[in-house]
Design an enzyme around this catalytic site. Structure first.
Site, PDB file in Angstrom:
ATOM      1  N   GLY A 118       1.004  -1.235   0.155  1.00  0.00           N
ATOM      2  CA  GLY A 118      -0.031  -0.093   0.096  1.00  0.00           C
ATOM      3  C   GLY A 118       0.801   1.402  -0.088  1.00  0.00           C
ATOM      4  O   GLY A 118       2.201   1.056   0.188  1.00  0.00           O
ATOM      5  N   GLY A 119       0.338   2.085  -0.083  1.00  0.00           N
ATOM      6  CA  GLY A 119       0.766   3.700  -0.171  1.00  0.00           C
ATOM      7  C   GLY A 119       1.292   4.338  -1.403  1.00  0.00           C
ATOM      8  O   GLY A 119       1.092   3.706  -2.542  1.00  0.00           O
ATOM      9  N   THR A 158       8.130   5.973  -2.404  1.00  0.00           N
ATOM     10  CA  THR A 158       8.934   6.077  -1.523  1.00  0.00           C
ATOM     11  C   THR A 158      10.344   5.700  -1.997  1.00  0.00           C
ATOM     12  O   THR A 158      10.457   5.159  -3.247  1.00  0.00           O
ATOM     13  CB  THR A 158       8.724   5.370  -0.119  1.00  0.00           C
ATOM     14  OG1 THR A 158       9.558   6.408   0.972  1.00  0.00           O
ATOM     15  CG2 THR A 158       8.853   3.993  -0.031  1.00  0.00           C
ATOM     16  N   CYS A 159      11.396   6.083  -1.262  1.00  0.00           N
ATOM     17  CA  CYS A 159      12.872   5.493  -1.721  1.00  0.00           C
ATOM     18  C   CYS A 159      13.462   4.952  -0.707  1.00  0.00           C
ATOM     19  O   CYS A 159      13.047   4.964   0.527  1.00  0.00           O
ATOM     20  CB  CYS A 159      13.502   6.616  -1.922  1.00  0.00           C
ATOM     21  SG  CYS A 159      13.613   7.869  -0.740  1.00  0.00           S
ATOM     22  N   HIS A 160      14.284   3.633  -1.058  1.00  0.00           N
ATOM     23  CA  HIS A 160      15.205   3.157  -0.101  1.00  0.00           C
ATOM     24  C   HIS A 160      16.677   3.103  -0.549  1.00  0.00           C
ATOM     25  O   HIS A 160      17.033   3.458  -1.657  1.00  0.00           O
ATOM     26  CB  HIS A 160      14.782   1.753  -0.014  1.00  0.00           C
ATOM     27  CG  HIS A 160      13.292   1.651   0.135  1.00  0.00           C
ATOM     28  ND1 HIS A 160      12.732   1.576   1.401  1.00  0.00           N
ATOM     29  CD2 HIS A 160      12.494   0.553  -0.419  1.00  0.00           C
ATOM     30  CE1 HIS A 160      11.450   1.640   1.576  1.00  0.00           C
ATOM     31  NE2 HIS A 160      11.158   0.789   0.226  1.00  0.00           N
ATOM     32  N   LEU A 201       8.419  -1.677   6.908  1.00  0.00           N
ATOM     33  CA  LEU A 201       8.470  -0.524   7.352  1.00  0.00           C
ATOM     34  C   LEU A 201       9.947  -0.176   7.021  1.00  0.00           C
ATOM     35  O   LEU A 201      10.934  -1.001   6.588  1.00  0.00           O
ATOM     36  CB  LEU A 201       8.548  -0.515   8.920  1.00  0.00           C
ATOM     37  CG  LEU A 201       9.123   0.509   9.550  1.00  0.00           C
ATOM     38  CD1 LEU A 201       8.042   0.709  10.971  1.00  0.00           C
ATOM     39  CD2 LEU A 201      10.321   0.698  10.105  1.00  0.00           C
ATOM     40  N   CYS A 203       5.188  10.530   1.619  1.00  0.00           N
ATOM     41  CA  CYS A 203       3.696  10.263   1.874  1.00  0.00           C
ATOM     42  C   CYS A 203       2.798  10.760   0.901  1.00  0.00           C
ATOM     43  O   CYS A 203       1.712  11.003   1.399  1.00  0.00           O
ATOM     44  CB  CYS A 203       3.555  10.640   3.248  1.00  0.00           C
ATOM     45  SG  CYS A 203       2.390   9.560   4.339  1.00  0.00           S
TER      46      CYS A 203
END
Length: 229
Positions: free
Chosen positions: A73-74, A77-79, A153, A170
């Site tokens: 979901g969501g 984003t980045c890692h 997470l 977000c």
């Protein structure tokens, strides 16, 4: 529960590992917590839109940045190295509160880790994840298939948050990302003190496992009680 540290790993390799484990857990294997850091990658969740990126996906690809559309979901984003990623492969069918309560469980683990590292963090109503006065410090995005979770997470640890220039944290215009090390620097500046030494990733991993085990052991399911709906 099995805890496995995958170290620094490419996104696709870790994705394959957790999908294989998800199938095994559904078949009755031990629930598993994976801890890792990723090589730079941008992931876009099920509800993600182009507006979640600050540059076109094609530009990121041209720069050699991996972009992946995922089942979690969501939004986008980045890692990257310096960010702790926790993938959680757990059975949710008998957990009180289901997915929502599990998200809160993960948020509390991150809040506890921040506190153990000297950073005050909190939830923000209406926005999954964990925040400080300086910005968003942890993001959560779960995938669930046949009541088994995967993905999980990401907790920002190091001071270099350059990859967040590629995404809108977000999906909130104007939102800022922060990290444990940046919060330490912010507090040091406000007090007129020198910057402290960075928190070692191994310390943060250990603190996360301790927080996870503590809250897992306190849950009704772990204690063998009947789940409450």
């Amino acid at each position: 529960m099995i805890v496995q540290d995958l170290g620094l790993i490419e996104y696709d390799a870790a994705h394959d590992i957790q999908l294989e484990r998800r199938d095994a857990v559904e078949a009755g294997a031990d629930e598993t917590l994976f801890l890792l850091e990723h090589q730079p990658v941008v992931t876009i969740g099920r509800t993600g839109r182009a507006q979640g990126l600050t540059v076109p996906e094609s530009v990121l690809t041209e720069r050699g940045i991996t972009v992946r559309h995922t089942e979690r979901g969501g939004d986008a984003t980045c890692h990257f190295p310096g960010q702790l990623v926790a993938y959680v492969v757990f059975r949710l069918a008998k957990r009180p509160g289901g997915v929502r309560a599990f998200v809160q469980f993960l948020e509390q683990c991150a809040i506890d880790v921040c506190a153990e590292c000297g950073v005050s963090a909190h939830r923000r109503e209406g926005f999954p994840g964990v925040w400080t006065d300086g910005g968003k410090i942890a993001s959560i995005g779960l995938g669930v298939r046949r009541w088994v979770s995967y993905h999980g997470l990401a907790l920002n640890v190091g001071a270099d948050l350059g990859p967040f220039e590629w995404v809108v944290p977000c999906g909130i215009a104007g939102a800022r990302a922060t990290s444990i090390d940046l919060e330490h620097r912010r507090l040091a500046e406000s007090a007129g003190r020198p910057y402290p030494e960075p928190i070692p990733m191994e310390h943060v991993k250990h603190a996360f496992v301790q927080a996870f085990r503590t809250h897992q052991a306190a849950s009704p399911v772990a204690a063998g009680e009947a789940p409450r709906q």
